[in-house]
Design an enzyme around this catalytic site. Structure first.
Site, PDB file in Angstrom:
ATOM      1  CE  LYS A 103      -3.875  -2.122   2.379  1.00 26.67           C
ATOM      2  NZ  LYS A 103      -4.291  -2.633   3.691  1.00 26.67           N
ATOM      3  CD  GLN A 147      -3.844  -4.527   6.655  1.00 25.45           C
ATOM      4  OE1 GLN A 147      -3.863  -3.523   5.944  1.00 25.45           O
ATOM      5  NE2 GLN A 147      -4.280  -5.687   6.224  1.00 25.45           N
ATOM      6  CG  ASP A 191     -10.369  -0.197   5.077  1.00 18.65           C
ATOM      7  OD1 ASP A 191     -10.159  -0.670   3.947  1.00 18.65           O
ATOM      8  OD2 ASP A 191      -9.627  -0.396   6.061  1.00 18.65           O
TER       9      ASP A 191
HETATM   10  N1  GUN Z   1      -7.136  -6.761   5.981  1.00 20.32           N
HETATM   11  C1  GUN Z   1      -7.442  -7.502   4.880  1.00 20.32           C
HETATM   12  N2  GUN Z   1      -8.132  -6.764   3.998  1.00 20.32           N
HETATM   13  C2  GUN Z   1      -8.277  -5.543   4.540  1.00 20.32           C
HETATM   14  C3  GUN Z   1      -8.890  -4.338   4.087  1.00 20.32           C
HETATM   15  O1  GUN Z   1      -9.476  -4.248   3.002  1.00 20.32           O
HETATM   16  N3  GUN Z   1      -8.796  -3.294   4.940  1.00 20.32           N
HETATM   17  C4  GUN Z   1      -8.185  -3.370   6.134  1.00 20.32           C
HETATM   18  N4  GUN Z   1      -8.165  -2.290   6.886  1.00 20.32           N
HETATM   19  N5  GUN Z   1      -7.612  -4.465   6.585  1.00 20.32           N
HETATM   20  C5  GUN Z   1      -7.664  -5.539   5.788  1.00 20.32           C
END
Ligand code: GUN
Length: 296
Positions: free
Chosen positions: A54, A98, A121
């Protein structure tokens, strides 16, 4: 006849290029640089890979990346204090915590402490409610990526029968809302659905988000249907680790009209949509027009 392959990797690269172009224009015309903060608590190896990916892609599209890596034993108070600072920081337009969080932390409380307009998100209860009532919101990245690929492949989705297999808050439920928003007739199926194969065979659009390797075979697919495979499962086969989806690819591809492969389908779209959401959040924060084609 075998199915067309929907190339998510190429599509994601296109989305990132569009985002980068908007970001460059924003900087030129307004001196604004969108910023994304990612918070990682603990050392989960998969999460570390996602977070570094990311950060890299955020910088590649010209945005500011703020990474906060906290020890696994971080207290809820300290984590909430960090989120409060990020909520008030004008250089931060998007905040992502996360998941999964270590078990001593209350994920719902943490997610709902993010300022909803920065919740890239789309997991905050306000954004869930806004999406469910058809109002402007931040939309979860994975279902947004699926919607973009479906719109690109089909043009208008109105009137199509869509079956979403899986009812998670992250994928299944928001996916169903988005398809409903595009006037599909939507069914949410799950592990307790009776005669799942027959329900799936009614789908013009079949979205698999169950987290069970290769569960949906060709028998679940209506001839000519579009199959979106959200699954990412690591399995061992012939002594080797392999990445497979929730759809049994070989049998589905013989029946479907179009399918997304694993890897290279939905996966790459998720981070591309995270960047798109961060750009959208930045534009909204500054009262600027939203980027066309990058929102729900
Ligand atoms: N962990 C796995 N996929 C995601 C996601 O799309 N967002 C977040 N914040 N954590 C994750």
């Amino acid at each position: 006849m075998t199915a067309a392959i929907i190339d998510g990797k190429a599509f994601a690269a296109k989305v990132r290029a569009q985002v980068a172009e908007h970001v460059a224009r924003l900087k030129d015309e307004s001196g604004i640089q969108p910023g994304l903060a990612v918070v990682l608590v603990g050392e989960d190896p998969a999460s570390q890979v996602y977070v570094s990916s990311k950060g890299k892609q955020t910088i590649e599209v010209g945005m500011a990346s703020f990474e906060h890596k906290l020890p696994a034993d971080t207290s809820e108070t300290d984590l909430l204090a960090l989120i409060d600072r990020l909520n008030r920081d004008p250089a931060v337009h998007g905040i992502l915590v996360q998941l999964p969080l270590p078990s001593h932390l209350n994920s719902e409380l943490v997610i709902n402490s993010i300022e909803p307009s920065k919740d890239v998100d789309g997991f905050h209860i306000s954004n869930v409610g806004l999406l469910g009532t058809g109002q402007k919101s931040m939309v979860p990245c994975t279902p947004l990526g699926c919607l973009m690929m479906l719109r690109d492949h089909h043009g208008k989705l109105a009137g199509m029968n869509a079956v979403v297999v899986g009812r998670s808050n992250i994928v299944g439920k928001p996916m169903a809302q988005l398809l409903l928003g595009d006037s599909c007739t939507v069914t949410i199926a799950h592990s307790r659905t009776r005669d799942l194969a027959a329900v799936c065979r009614g789908a013009d659009i079949l979205v698999a988000a169950v987290g069970r390797p290769e569960m949906l075979t060709g028998d679940y697919v209506k001839p000519g249907a579009t199959v979106i495979d959200v699954g990412i499962n690591r399995i061992e086969r012939n002594g080797k680790m392999k990445l497979v989806g929730d759809v049994e690819y070989a049998s589905a591809v013989a029946v479907a009209g179009a399918v997304t492969p694993v890897p290279g389908g939905v996966g790459p779209m998720t981070i591309a949509c995270l960047l798109a959401n961060t750009l959208t959040a930045c534009c909204r924060a500054h009262g600027l027009p939203e980027p066309a084609g990058l929102t729900a």
